[in-house]
Design a protein around this motif. Structure first.
Motif, short mmCIF file in Angstrom:
data_model
loop_
_atom_site.label_atom_id
_atom_site.label_comp_id
_atom_site.label_asym_id
_atom_site.label_seq_id
_atom_site.Cartn_x
_atom_site.Cartn_y
_atom_site.Cartn_z
N GLN A 21 0.83 -1.21 0.00
CA GLN A 21 0.00 0.00 0.00
C GLN A 21 0.86 1.26 0.00
O GLN A 21 0.58 2.21 -0.73
CB GLN A 21 -0.91 0.01 1.22
N ILE A 22 1.94 1.27 0.76
CA ILE A 22 2.82 2.43 0.82
C ILE A 22 3.48 2.67 -0.54
O ILE A 22 3.50 3.80 -1.04
CB ILE A 22 3.88 2.25 1.92
N VAL A 23 4.00 1.61 -1.16
CA VAL A 23 4.66 1.76 -2.46
C VAL A 23 3.66 2.19 -3.53
O VAL A 23 3.96 3.04 -4.36
CB VAL A 23 5.39 0.45 -2.84
N GLU A 24 2.46 1.63 -3.50
CA GLU A 24 1.43 2.03 -4.47
C GLU A 24 1.05 3.49 -4.29
O GLU A 24 0.84 4.21 -5.26
CB GLU A 24 0.20 1.13 -4.33
N ALA A 28 1.77 6.24 -7.07
CA ALA A 28 0.43 6.47 -7.64
C ALA A 28 0.02 5.36 -8.60
O ALA A 28 -0.40 5.61 -9.74
CB ALA A 28 0.36 7.83 -8.32
N LEU A 29 0.14 4.13 -8.14
CA LEU A 29 -0.23 2.97 -8.94
C LEU A 29 -1.59 2.45 -8.51
O LEU A 29 -1.97 2.57 -7.35
CB LEU A 29 0.80 1.85 -8.76
N PRO A 30 -2.34 1.85 -9.43
CA PRO A 30 -3.60 1.21 -9.04
C PRO A 30 -3.33 0.04 -8.09
O PRO A 30 -2.27 -0.59 -8.14
CB PRO A 30 -4.19 0.71 -10.35
N MET A 34 0.37 -4.21 -8.80
CA MET A 34 1.60 -4.82 -8.31
C MET A 34 1.56 -6.35 -8.36
O MET A 34 2.58 -6.99 -8.53
CB MET A 34 1.89 -4.35 -6.89
N ARG A 35 0.40 -6.92 -8.20
CA ARG A 35 0.29 -8.38 -8.25
C ARG A 35 -0.08 -8.88 -9.63
O ARG A 35 -0.18 -10.08 -9.85
CB ARG A 35 -0.75 -8.85 -7.24
N HIS A 41 8.32 -2.22 -17.33
CA HIS A 41 9.51 -1.92 -16.53
C HIS A 41 9.16 -1.18 -15.23
O HIS A 41 9.72 -1.50 -14.17
CB HIS A 41 10.52 -1.10 -17.34
N ASN A 42 8.27 -0.21 -15.30
CA ASN A 42 7.92 0.55 -14.09
C ASN A 42 7.30 -0.35 -13.03
O ASN A 42 7.62 -0.22 -11.84
CB ASN A 42 6.94 1.67 -14.44
N LEU A 43 6.44 -1.26 -13.43
CA LEU A 43 5.82 -2.16 -12.47
C LEU A 43 6.82 -3.18 -11.94
O LEU A 43 6.80 -3.50 -10.75
CB LEU A 43 4.63 -2.87 -13.09
N VAL A 44 7.67 -3.67 -12.80
CA VAL A 44 8.68 -4.64 -12.36
C VAL A 44 9.62 -4.00 -11.35
O VAL A 44 9.94 -4.60 -10.32
CB VAL A 44 9.47 -5.20 -13.58
N ALA A 45 10.06 -2.78 -11.62
CA ALA A 45 10.98 -2.09 -10.71
C ALA A 45 10.33 -1.83 -9.35
O ALA A 45 10.96 -2.05 -8.31
CB ALA A 45 11.46 -0.79 -11.34
#
Length: 84
Positions: A21-24, A28-30, A34-35, A41-45
């Protein structure tokens, strides 16, 4: 064989959800991104950043981290070694 997420220890679930939750929020990711099985690349990193935080802060094993993200343990090891 991957363990289903509901069979993980409660501390892994609680800390994993908090770190996720903190990283999202920071990036500012949905909440479901993450899962997801995405290899952008942005999601993998950012996913690998979560691996690193779970590994260093909480000292979780790679199998627990892999179970939380529904990945293989080898994917977590690769992420930890590659994205430092």
């Amino acid at each position: 064989m991957k363990k289903p997420i509901q069979h993980l220890p409660p501390n892994v679930l609680m800390c994993g959800k908090l770190i996720l939750q903190i990283v999202e929020d920071i990036f500012a990711l949905p909440s479901s991104s993450m899962r997801a099985r995405s290899r952008y690349h942005n999601l993998v990193a950012t996913r690998c950043m979560c691996y690193f935080l779970m590994r260093t802060i909480n000292d979780f094993g790679v199998t627990d981290i892999a179970g939380f993200f529904e990945r293989d343990h080898a994917s977590v090891i690769h992420g930890l070694n590659t994205h430092q």
